[in-house]
Write a protein that holds these residues in place. Sequence first.
Motif, PDB file in Angstrom:
ATOM      1  N   LEU A 278       7.033   1.698  10.577  1.00 33.05           N
ATOM      2  CA  LEU A 278       5.857   2.338   9.609  1.00 33.05           C
ATOM      3  C   LEU A 278       5.281   1.086   9.044  1.00 33.05           C
ATOM      4  O   LEU A 278       5.807   0.139   8.627  1.00 33.05           O
ATOM      5  CB  LEU A 278       6.354   3.274   8.538  1.00 33.05           C
ATOM      6  CG  LEU A 278       6.461   4.783   8.723  1.00 33.05           C
ATOM      7  CD1 LEU A 278       7.279   5.031   9.765  1.00 33.05           C
ATOM      8  CD2 LEU A 278       7.047   5.376   7.373  1.00 33.05           C
ATOM      9  N   LYS A 279       3.832   1.210   9.068  1.00 29.77           N
ATOM     10  CA  LYS A 279       3.007   0.074   8.779  1.00 29.77           C
ATOM     11  C   LYS A 279       2.003   0.576   7.661  1.00 29.77           C
ATOM     12  O   LYS A 279       1.347   1.591   7.906  1.00 29.77           O
ATOM     13  CB  LYS A 279       2.202  -0.840   9.722  1.00 29.77           C
ATOM     14  CG  LYS A 279       3.273  -1.595  10.994  1.00 29.77           C
ATOM     15  CD  LYS A 279       2.501  -2.444  11.942  1.00 29.77           C
ATOM     16  CE  LYS A 279       3.351  -2.834  12.923  1.00 29.77           C
ATOM     17  NZ  LYS A 279       2.740  -3.800  13.778  1.00 29.77           N
ATOM     18  N   PHE A 280       1.978   0.079   6.364  1.00 29.98           N
ATOM     19  CA  PHE A 280       1.265   0.495   5.354  1.00 29.98           C
ATOM     20  C   PHE A 280       0.051  -0.238   5.229  1.00 29.98           C
ATOM     21  O   PHE A 280      -0.120  -1.296   4.992  1.00 29.98           O
ATOM     22  CB  PHE A 280       2.076   0.357   4.047  1.00 29.98           C
ATOM     23  CG  PHE A 280       3.292   1.371   3.997  1.00 29.98           C
ATOM     24  CD1 PHE A 280       3.458   2.641   3.690  1.00 29.98           C
ATOM     25  CD2 PHE A 280       4.586   1.037   4.592  1.00 29.98           C
ATOM     26  CE1 PHE A 280       4.516   3.597   3.880  1.00 29.98           C
ATOM     27  CE2 PHE A 280       5.687   1.337   4.821  1.00 29.98           C
ATOM     28  CZ  PHE A 280       5.524   2.926   4.205  1.00 29.98           C
ATOM     29  N   TYR A 281      -1.310   0.603   5.189  1.00 26.81           N
ATOM     30  CA  TYR A 281      -2.514  -0.309   4.997  1.00 26.81           C
ATOM     31  C   TYR A 281      -3.170   0.715   4.050  1.00 26.81           C
ATOM     32  O   TYR A 281      -3.713   1.963   4.264  1.00 26.81           O
ATOM     33  CB  TYR A 281      -3.518   0.087   6.371  1.00 26.81           C
ATOM     34  CG  TYR A 281      -3.044  -1.182   7.444  1.00 26.81           C
ATOM     35  CD1 TYR A 281      -3.895  -1.727   7.950  1.00 26.81           C
ATOM     36  CD2 TYR A 281      -1.895  -1.183   7.959  1.00 26.81           C
ATOM     37  CE1 TYR A 281      -3.564  -2.813   8.832  1.00 26.81           C
ATOM     38  CE2 TYR A 281      -1.461  -2.130   9.031  1.00 26.81           C
ATOM     39  CZ  TYR A 281      -2.385  -2.954   9.208  1.00 26.81           C
ATOM     40  OH  TYR A 281      -2.134  -4.059  10.388  1.00 26.81           O
ATOM     41  N   LYS A 282      -3.522  -0.167   3.104  1.00 22.39           N
ATOM     42  CA  LYS A 282      -4.229   0.342   1.821  1.00 22.39           C
ATOM     43  C   LYS A 282      -5.765   0.156   1.993  1.00 22.39           C
ATOM     44  O   LYS A 282      -6.283  -1.129   2.383  1.00 22.39           O
ATOM     45  CB  LYS A 282      -3.750  -0.325   0.742  1.00 22.39           C
ATOM     46  CG  LYS A 282      -4.624   0.068  -0.791  1.00 22.39           C
ATOM     47  CD  LYS A 282      -4.025  -0.593  -2.027  1.00 22.39           C
ATOM     48  CE  LYS A 282      -4.975  -0.431  -3.000  1.00 22.39           C
ATOM     49  NZ  LYS A 282      -5.339   0.968  -3.381  1.00 22.39           N
ATOM     50  N   ILE A 283      -6.686   1.464   1.976  1.00 20.41           N
ATOM     51  CA  ILE A 283      -7.940   1.305   1.975  1.00 20.41           C
ATOM     52  C   ILE A 283      -8.650   0.394   0.745  1.00 20.41           C
ATOM     53  O   ILE A 283      -8.176   0.495  -0.288  1.00 20.41           O
ATOM     54  CB  ILE A 283      -8.676   2.670   2.093  1.00 20.41           C
ATOM     55  CG1 ILE A 283      -8.215   3.194   3.347  1.00 20.41           C
ATOM     56  CG2 ILE A 283     -10.220   2.457   2.072  1.00 20.41           C
ATOM     57  CD1 ILE A 283      -8.718   4.686   3.239  1.00 20.41           C
ATOM     58  N   SER A 284      -9.508  -0.588   1.159  1.00 25.27           N
ATOM     59  CA  SER A 284     -10.033  -1.374  -0.033  1.00 25.27           C
ATOM     60  C   SER A 284     -10.958  -0.701  -1.011  1.00 25.27           C
ATOM     61  O   SER A 284     -11.485   0.613  -0.369  1.00 25.27           O
ATOM     62  CB  SER A 284     -10.626  -2.774   0.461  1.00 25.27           C
ATOM     63  OG  SER A 284     -11.810  -2.101   1.167  1.00 25.27           O
ATOM     64  N   LYS A 285     -11.235  -0.893  -2.030  1.00 31.05           N
ATOM     65  CA  LYS A 285     -12.008  -0.362  -2.797  1.00 31.05           C
ATOM     66  C   LYS A 285     -13.541  -0.268  -2.334  1.00 31.05           C
ATOM     67  O   LYS A 285     -14.229   0.761  -2.275  1.00 31.05           O
ATOM     68  CB  LYS A 285     -12.050  -0.923  -4.321  1.00 31.05           C
ATOM     69  CG  LYS A 285     -13.123  -0.299  -5.456  1.00 31.05           C
ATOM     70  CD  LYS A 285     -12.941  -0.901  -6.849  1.00 31.05           C
ATOM     71  CE  LYS A 285     -14.040  -0.123  -7.632  1.00 31.05           C
ATOM     72  NZ  LYS A 285     -13.771  -0.583  -9.051  1.00 31.05           N
ATOM     73  N   GLU A 286     -13.866  -1.376  -1.809  1.00 29.99           N
ATOM     74  CA  GLU A 286     -15.224  -1.600  -1.024  1.00 29.99           C
ATOM     75  C   GLU A 286     -15.347  -0.492   0.167  1.00 29.99           C
ATOM     76  O   GLU A 286     -16.390   0.255   0.109  1.00 29.99           O
ATOM     77  CB  GLU A 286     -15.456  -2.971  -0.579  1.00 29.99           C
ATOM     78  CG  GLU A 286     -15.420  -4.030  -1.555  1.00 29.99           C
ATOM     79  CD  GLU A 286     -14.230  -4.346  -2.328  1.00 29.99           C
ATOM     80  OE1 GLU A 286     -14.307  -4.947  -3.411  1.00 29.99           O
ATOM     81  OE2 GLU A 286     -13.074  -4.046  -1.672  1.00 29.99           O
ATOM     82  N   LEU A 287     -14.223  -0.459   0.729  1.00 32.48           N
ATOM     83  CA  LEU A 287     -14.351   0.649   1.871  1.00 32.48           C
ATOM     84  C   LEU A 287     -14.470   1.949   1.439  1.00 32.48           C
ATOM     85  O   LEU A 287     -15.313   2.961   1.878  1.00 32.48           O
ATOM     86  CB  LEU A 287     -13.286   0.683   2.738  1.00 32.48           C
ATOM     87  CG  LEU A 287     -13.490  -0.450   3.929  1.00 32.48           C
ATOM     88  CD1 LEU A 287     -12.101  -0.547   4.762  1.00 32.48           C
ATOM     89  CD2 LEU A 287     -14.933  -0.500   4.778  1.00 32.48           C
ATOM     90  N   HIS A 288     -13.512   2.385   0.564  1.00 31.14           N
ATOM     91  CA  HIS A 288     -13.554   3.862  -0.124  1.00 31.14           C
ATOM     92  C   HIS A 288     -14.919   4.166  -0.853  1.00 31.14           C
ATOM     93  O   HIS A 288     -15.333   5.504  -0.838  1.00 31.14           O
ATOM     94  CB  HIS A 288     -12.407   3.769  -1.023  1.00 31.14           C
ATOM     95  CG  HIS A 288     -11.912   5.175  -1.291  1.00 31.14           C
ATOM     96  ND1 HIS A 288     -12.416   5.886  -2.474  1.00 31.14           N
ATOM     97  CD2 HIS A 288     -11.177   5.938  -0.861  1.00 31.14           C
ATOM     98  CE1 HIS A 288     -11.853   7.222  -2.670  1.00 31.14           C
ATOM     99  NE2 HIS A 288     -11.184   7.156  -1.484  1.00 31.14           N
ATOM    100  N   GLN A 289     -15.505   2.918  -1.315  1.00 24.16           N
ATOM    101  CA  GLN A 289     -16.922   3.401  -2.028  1.00 24.16           C
ATOM    102  C   GLN A 289     -18.070   3.941  -1.050  1.00 24.16           C
ATOM    103  O   GLN A 289     -18.786   4.629  -1.308  1.00 24.16           O
ATOM    104  CB  GLN A 289     -17.354   2.246  -2.571  1.00 24.16           C
ATOM    105  CG  GLN A 289     -16.667   1.962  -4.120  1.00 24.16           C
ATOM    106  CD  GLN A 289     -16.717   0.920  -4.737  1.00 24.16           C
ATOM    107  OE1 GLN A 289     -17.773  -0.349  -3.898  1.00 24.16           O
ATOM    108  NE2 GLN A 289     -16.812   0.509  -6.015  1.00 24.16           N
ATOM    109  N   LEU A 290     -17.699   3.786   0.268  1.00 22.35           N
ATOM    110  CA  LEU A 290     -18.586   4.078   1.351  1.00 22.35           C
ATOM    111  C   LEU A 290     -18.618   5.753   1.392  1.00 22.35           C
ATOM    112  O   LEU A 290     -19.625   6.282   1.778  1.00 22.35           O
ATOM    113  CB  LEU A 290     -18.290   3.419   2.813  1.00 22.35           C
ATOM    114  CG  LEU A 290     -18.456   1.980   2.951  1.00 22.35           C
ATOM    115  CD1 LEU A 290     -17.904   1.647   4.156  1.00 22.35           C
ATOM    116  CD2 LEU A 290     -19.774   1.584   2.755  1.00 22.35           C
ATOM    117  N   ILE A 291     -17.208   6.311   1.225  1.00 20.71           N
ATOM    118  CA  ILE A 291     -17.178   7.665   1.599  1.00 20.71           C
ATOM    119  C   ILE A 291     -17.477   8.442   0.145  1.00 20.71           C
ATOM    120  O   ILE A 291     -17.470   9.606   0.162  1.00 20.71           O
ATOM    121  CB  ILE A 291     -15.964   8.189   2.053  1.00 20.71           C
ATOM    122  CG1 ILE A 291     -14.774   7.819   1.287  1.00 20.71           C
ATOM    123  CG2 ILE A 291     -15.680   7.516   3.514  1.00 20.71           C
ATOM    124  CD1 ILE A 291     -13.441   8.235   1.739  1.00 20.71           C
TER     125      ILE A 291
END
Length: 676
Positions: A295-308
């Motif tokens: 399992l590899k954990f990847y957190k979506i950055s705030k900048e990317l999340h703001q796109l959606i």
Amino acid sequence: MESITVVVLDELGNGEGLDKCIESIKKQAYQAVEILVISTNKNANVLDVTNVYLAKNKWSLEELVALTYHQAKGDWVTFMQSKDFILQDDALVKCMQELAVRDVDMGVANLITLDSGQFMFIWHSKSMSGLVTTNNILPYMRVFKSFQNIWGLFLKRTLLEKLVGQDLKDSKQELLYQAVHLATKALIMNSHFYCWVADGKDKWPKFKWQENYHYSNVNQLVTKLKNSNYQEIIPKRIAVAVCIDDNLAKRIVPLIYSIAKNNQNVDIYIVYYYLRTTNLDYLRMINDKLPNVELKFYKISKELHQLIEPIDVSKSNVPVAAYNRVLLPYVLTDLERVIYLDADTVIVDDLKPLWQIKLAGNYIGAVKDILVYANLRFSRYHPMFGAQGDDYFNSGVLLMDLKAMRQENMPIAIINAAVDVATVSTYADQDTLNVYYHNAYKQIDVKYNYGTFFLDYIPKKVSELSIIHYCTGGKPWENLAHSHLYEQTMELIHTYRKYRNEFNGKLALYPHKISVIIKLGEASWKEIARCLESFFIQTYSNLEFILLVNESPSEEITSYFEALQKFYDLKVLKNNLVTAIEQAQGEYLYFFNVTDVLADETSLDKFYQAIHKDKDLVTSDYQGFITKNHESYFSNDWGKVKYLKNIKDFELCEKRLDQLMGLLVSKNLVEEILNY
């Protein structure tokens, strides 16, 4: 103040309604208005209108556009039929103010219809931006009458000039479609303007698909990729991505375990924007228990999340996090390809054949959705795609070429489409992906995304499948006895629960077995199924079932029990409570009434936590229903555990303690009573 020319078309040349139409224009409070009447009737009464163009013959739409451009003097133009009118005197004021404030060169006003003496005001469902774009024009043309004609359409003169000489196929729908593609900025207006009179002669045109229509430019991109020297990379190690939030953190455990059980050397990318520390720790603990996957954990950055975040999800029942899959090319930047899986899937076979499928110039591979088959059976169409929805795919399993997507910046294009179509979507992100990838994806075998209700259309056994997707008919963590396809889908449903129970056993989360003893009496198959389903979904999964029957059960019930015994520790005994207690293997016994159900999936867990604290007996609050009228006759708070400390507590619970049903008791205590 910008001027506007209202072009009145006397298309039949009989002047029908012309007086009322022109009068309604002259009553407008907006001052800068020119009226241009186009008619084939030289005797048409035009009420002192000076700008009249007499056509020799009925005009084509291409001729109308050219004629209007040369004859109209206004900064804006709009079209009307002579039989129709403007209902409100301030309509043009409101419309022109809207167009000026938003600084657009095109607008589509809401429509009013008059039919059999009744007015109907039609409102558009607007996107967050309030704009009509190349992304949403086709869905809007299918859904809203205003977008199937030119009545209520406002065109700036500069845009009208661009339309001159275009092949409009003599179709008002085509004029609207091309206007959106040529416009700098087109507005979905709040105002009502045009009143269309239903006279029985003039039929509102139905949407008609044209060969030049495209939901996006992805077909061009696919052609470009196929014609290039692009090398599709298929790494040896399989990469799977799952997007989750706190609500799904523990729901994905059966999926993770099912991948590990059926595959070797798989990287599972857990993609999230926010997760509680407890959920992250739990998933990391699981990672330590499964050596053949990582399992590899990847957190979506705030900048990317703001796109959606601008995507309007108010019409759907999904959170904006459902669109996280769109961001995967930007999140998993070190991967060339990935298999995306919804959290409500399980793997029942090796993923290698799916992983090695060549996309052949396509950006994604997907399976047709069950809606396609259902629509064909019932002779209906998808509301957003119509007859062009035959290739509509399910987005719960996607084979994605992340490298190719990054090269074309596809996530941005898909998010823009999502913003534009969300308010007219039925299936949220899935509709958006189908809008963008319409007719431009690699279709893969149904065994790689087999929805539970596919059994009704393409029957398959679990042994013939690779991925089961619980996308229809309820989730396997819900009581599904009510489902009309419960009998057919049992094997699929219990497969998920079997994986969950197996892994719980490996984790030793529930070391003490509970023996559930249920007297069946004369209960029907449906009553038994409803009762047992409430146990099958319990988070406390170390259970043994002992079912007590009076006589030999019916063939239907017997078959049901045999099917369940493949998945659960289940015994069927003659109606002898003492024998049931003696044969029970659990440290605790739970007595239950077959006509009842547990309140929620954590009920037994709560009971266990209570009795495990040096208690011998636990009872719970209870709620009963009169089944004939569905009224409650006894109710306490759900989910609370009652400790019996004194005589008053016993008196409060005496209605429940005069029988065994609903009691969780240590087996030692019961054996002491039996031996007393």
